[in-house]
Motif scaffolding. Structure first.
Motif, PDB file in Angstrom:
ATOM      1  N   SER A  49      -7.769 -11.068  -9.656  1.00 21.37           N
ATOM      2  CA  SER A  49      -6.716 -11.095  -8.639  1.00 21.37           C
ATOM      3  C   SER A  49      -5.773  -9.914  -8.787  1.00 21.37           C
ATOM      4  O   SER A  49      -5.433  -9.246  -7.810  1.00 21.37           O
ATOM      5  CB  SER A  49      -5.938 -12.410  -8.748  1.00 21.37           C
ATOM      6  N   ILE A  50      -5.344  -9.657 -10.035  1.00 25.68           N
ATOM      7  CA  ILE A  50      -4.448  -8.525 -10.298  1.00 25.68           C
ATOM      8  C   ILE A  50      -5.121  -7.209  -9.904  1.00 25.68           C
ATOM      9  O   ILE A  50      -4.515  -6.333  -9.275  1.00 25.68           O
ATOM     10  CB  ILE A  50      -4.032  -8.495 -11.786  1.00 25.68           C
ATOM     11  N   SER A  51      -6.382  -7.058 -10.296  1.00 21.62           N
ATOM     12  CA  SER A  51      -7.114  -5.823  -9.999  1.00 21.62           C
ATOM     13  C   SER A  51      -7.247  -5.622  -8.496  1.00 21.62           C
ATOM     14  O   SER A  51      -7.079  -4.510  -7.981  1.00 21.62           O
ATOM     15  CB  SER A  51      -8.495  -5.858 -10.649  1.00 21.62           C
ATOM     16  N   SER A  93      -3.023  -2.474  -2.886  1.00 23.59           N
ATOM     17  CA  SER A  93      -1.700  -1.841  -2.725  1.00 23.59           C
ATOM     18  C   SER A  93      -1.785  -0.343  -2.909  1.00 23.59           C
ATOM     19  O   SER A  93      -1.102   0.422  -2.233  1.00 23.59           O
ATOM     20  CB  SER A  93      -0.704  -2.437  -3.718  1.00 23.59           C
ATOM     21  N   ASN A  94      -2.636   0.093  -3.831  1.00 21.61           N
ATOM     22  CA  ASN A  94      -2.818   1.524  -4.068  1.00 21.61           C
ATOM     23  C   ASN A  94      -3.391   2.206  -2.839  1.00 21.61           C
ATOM     24  O   ASN A  94      -2.971   3.287  -2.438  1.00 21.61           O
ATOM     25  CB  ASN A  94      -3.735   1.733  -5.277  1.00 21.61           C
ATOM     26  N   SER A  95      -4.346   1.537  -2.234  1.00 23.59           N
ATOM     27  CA  SER A  95      -4.988   2.097  -1.037  1.00 23.59           C
ATOM     28  C   SER A  95      -4.013   2.156   0.118  1.00 23.59           C
ATOM     29  O   SER A  95      -3.925   3.154   0.825  1.00 23.59           O
ATOM     30  CB  SER A  95      -6.213   1.235  -0.676  1.00 23.59           C
ATOM     31  N   LEU A  96      -3.255   1.063   0.321  1.00 24.95           N
ATOM     32  CA  LEU A  96      -2.298   1.025   1.426  1.00 24.95           C
ATOM     33  C   LEU A  96      -1.193   2.056   1.257  1.00 24.95           C
ATOM     34  O   LEU A  96      -0.785   2.718   2.198  1.00 24.95           O
ATOM     35  CB  LEU A  96      -1.682  -0.383   1.524  1.00 24.95           C
ATOM     36  N   SER A  97      -0.701   2.188  -0.001  1.00 25.69           N
ATOM     37  CA  SER A  97       0.398   3.130  -0.249  1.00 25.69           C
ATOM     38  C   SER A  97      -0.042   4.557   0.010  1.00 25.69           C
ATOM     39  O   SER A  97       0.719   5.373   0.507  1.00 25.69           O
ATOM     40  CB  SER A  97       0.921   2.974  -1.676  1.00 25.69           C
ATOM     41  N   LEU A 122      -5.429   2.774 -14.798  1.00 29.55           N
ATOM     42  CA  LEU A 122      -6.005   1.449 -14.990  1.00 29.55           C
ATOM     43  C   LEU A 122      -5.050   0.380 -14.477  1.00 29.55           C
ATOM     44  O   LEU A 122      -3.831   0.588 -14.451  1.00 29.55           O
ATOM     45  CB  LEU A 122      -6.278   1.200 -16.480  1.00 29.55           C
ATOM     46  N   PRO A 123      -5.584  -0.777 -14.068  1.00 25.29           N
ATOM     47  CA  PRO A 123      -4.695  -1.872 -13.686  1.00 25.29           C
ATOM     48  C   PRO A 123      -3.795  -2.258 -14.854  1.00 25.29           C
ATOM     49  O   PRO A 123      -4.171  -2.130 -16.013  1.00 25.29           O
ATOM     50  CB  PRO A 123      -5.665  -3.016 -13.350  1.00 25.29           C
ATOM     51  N   SER A 125       3.627  -0.652 -14.872  1.00 20.96           N
ATOM     52  CA  SER A 125       3.796  -0.875 -13.431  1.00 20.96           C
ATOM     53  C   SER A 125       4.847   0.040 -12.820  1.00 20.96           C
ATOM     54  O   SER A 125       5.159  -0.068 -11.638  1.00 20.96           O
ATOM     55  CB  SER A 125       4.194  -2.341 -13.187  1.00 20.96           C
ATOM     56  N   VAL A 126       5.411   0.954 -13.637  1.00 21.52           N
ATOM     57  CA  VAL A 126       6.495   1.822 -13.166  1.00 21.52           C
ATOM     58  C   VAL A 126       5.955   3.194 -12.762  1.00 21.52           C
ATOM     59  O   VAL A 126       5.404   3.914 -13.598  1.00 21.52           O
ATOM     60  CB  VAL A 126       7.568   1.995 -14.265  1.00 21.52           C
TER      61      VAL A 126
END
Length: 499
Positions: A18-20, A26-30, A43-44, A77-78
């Motif tokens: 789920s996290i991955s 989100s990476n793709s959308l951003s 990496l996740p 995550s930063v």
């Protein structure tokens, strides 16, 4: 395999998947929405942490060679913007300074500095503006720095005496430089010295904590690791010890003021000045006891370890470069004109000394990655979209070694600063050892005053050589990881009186 273990493994797998998935989505959308700076593959959960070595400024410089002078790395995550060029530095420190003037919330700094009531780590806002103004006008102005001249000269004489006592055997200059700057800062800030190893040990632990990577600040899901590793306990212990010390110092100063009300202006230290500000409450701003403690504690952290690091690196480079040492000794000897010591009146005439200090700051930036900033709003930088809330670091160490900016940047050559207008006051973006803009270090004048007097007298009074007949180029110059770059191995020398 027991059923509960199978269930646990299944749930854990679903969580990781789920996290991955969320991370990939989100990476793709951003990326579709914003033109972000180039970024290394991550990496996740941990981001680019696996690509960062203990010497962070070197790791980031190597990554920048591949991804460019403005890149986005992910520390857990930063998202963290890394600037590694003069253009990027100028845009952050000058053009968009207001947007880049905030500080991220770091757990350890928050604990140490009483909820970020200091200057360096405080978030941008009214509290920071008021405390910075107090520091610039009341604590670290040119006049105030000059008022502590006697302290610097006396402590420099004490340091030289200790070296003289050791003549005939090797002396640990690294320890001596830390003790020297610690004594100066103690007398200036508290009105007396704390010369014991216990105090310096406590200070060393504090600096170590500020350079420690707190998992919880970058991967909130793993905050429990900080508790398990013992870092939270160590932080609490250091904070308690320093708080007890500072509480006692402040109470002692208050009692003295009550018994000698008329003598306050005589030999004031920084605690006295802050108590004056507290009493006057100018402009409606109330400075509480925790703010006084936070500011004094920060002066210890910055004033002792970064200042002693400059003296340590400068002396090391002089030993490694006999030509530079000889040229500097000729200058100080000529200006001293047979007098027993160099005084601060002599320093303005010592152009080569100032060039040596500047070259030391270029070659060994005291804080290689300037203290982290954080964007207050979305901004366009060098064609890229930088979102609000992005952490930002400027790799001052890498910029000061950029071959497109500096001729032979890997050579220690003080002559490059002779007849040059380049200074360390934050207005030349290829050379920012003390930062720049609103968040530039207000203590630069204080540090330089200590550095110049110590190095001038050291090379005037003594010839320095490595033990066992080793040549200067054999000196180990490996850095110790941390917020302030010190030598990993102590500087051991044989000191021979010149006169």
């Amino acid at each position: 395999m027991p059923l509960f273990i199978q269930i646990f493994a299944f749930v854990l797998s679903l969580w990781v998947i789920s996290i991955s998935f969320k991370w990939i989505l989100s990476n793709s959308l951003s990326k579709n929405k914003k033109n972000l700076p180039p970024s290394p593959w991550k990496l996740p959960l941990i981001g680019n942490l696996h690509q960062l070595g203990p010497s962070l400024h070197r790791s980031l410089m190597d990554m920048a060679k591949k991804h460019g002078p403005l890149m986005l790395v992910h520390v857990g995550s930063v998202p963290m913007l890394v600037a590694t060029s003069v253009e990027a530095s100028q845009l952050i420190l000058k053009t968009h300074d207001l947007i880049f003037c905030n500080r991220p919330h770091l757990k350890i700094a928050n604990k140490i500095f009483y909820g970020l009531k200091d200057i360096a780590f405080a978030p941008y806002g009214e509290h920071w503006r008021q405390v910075k103004s107090i520091a610039v006008i009341q604590l670290l102005s040119k006049a105030r720095v000059q008022s502590f001249r006697k302290v610097r000269e006396e402590e420099t004489a004490n340091m030289l005496h200790e070296i003289g006592e050791s003549c005939g055997s090797s002396v640990n200059l690294s320890d001596l430089f830390v003790a020297h700057t610690n004594n100066v800062v103690c007398r200036v800030a508290l009105g007396k010295t704390y010369r014991g190893l216990k105090f310096r040990n406590l200070l060393s632990r504090l600096i170590g904590l500020l350079g420690y990577f707190s998992i919880g600040s970058y991967i909130p899901l793993l905050s429990w690791v900080d508790r398990l590793s013992g870092i939270e306990r160590k932080t609490n212990e250091v904070c308690k010890e320093f708080d007890d010390l500072l509480e006692g110092v402040i109470e002692e100063h208050i009692k003295k003021r009550e018994t000698k009300e008329g003598d306050q202006k005589e030999a004031q230290d920084l605690v006295d000045i802050l108590l004056d500000v507290q009493r006057e409450s100018a402009g409606g701003f109330v400075i509480d006891k925790d703010t006084i403690k936070a500011v004094i504690l920060e002066l210890f952290a910055a004033g002792t370890y970064t200042t002693s690091a400059i003296i340590e690196w400068g002396t090391s480079e002089l030993i490694r470069h006999p030509r530079v040492m000889k040229k500097l000794q000729q200058e100080v000897t000529e200006i001293a004109n047979g007098r027993p010591v160099i005084t601060e009146d002599d320093l303005d005439q010592m152009n080569y000394l100032k060039a040596v200090i500047k070259e030391t700051l270029r070659f060994h930036a005291p804080v290689p990655l300037l203290v982290q900033r954080e964007t207050t709003q979305d901004v366009k930088l060098m064609g890229y979209d930088i979102p609000a809330g992005t952490s930002v670091v400027i790799n001052a160490w890498a910029i000061a070694r950029d071959p497109t900016v500096w001729e032979e940047p890997e050579e220690f050559t003080p002559e490059r600063f002779l007849n040059s207008s380049i200074d360390y006051k934050g207005l030349h973006y290829e050379f920012t050892p003390f930062g720049g803009g609103r968040r530039g270090c207000p203590g630069a004048q204080f540090a330089i005053a200590v550095n110049e007097l110590a190095i001038a007298n050291l090379v005037y009074k003594y010839d320095l050589a490595l033990p066992n007949g080793k040549a200067g180029e054999e000196l180990d110059m490996t850095e110790m990881p941390g917020i302030a770059a010190h030598k990993k191995s102590p500087l051991l020398v044989m000191a021979t009186p010149r006169f």
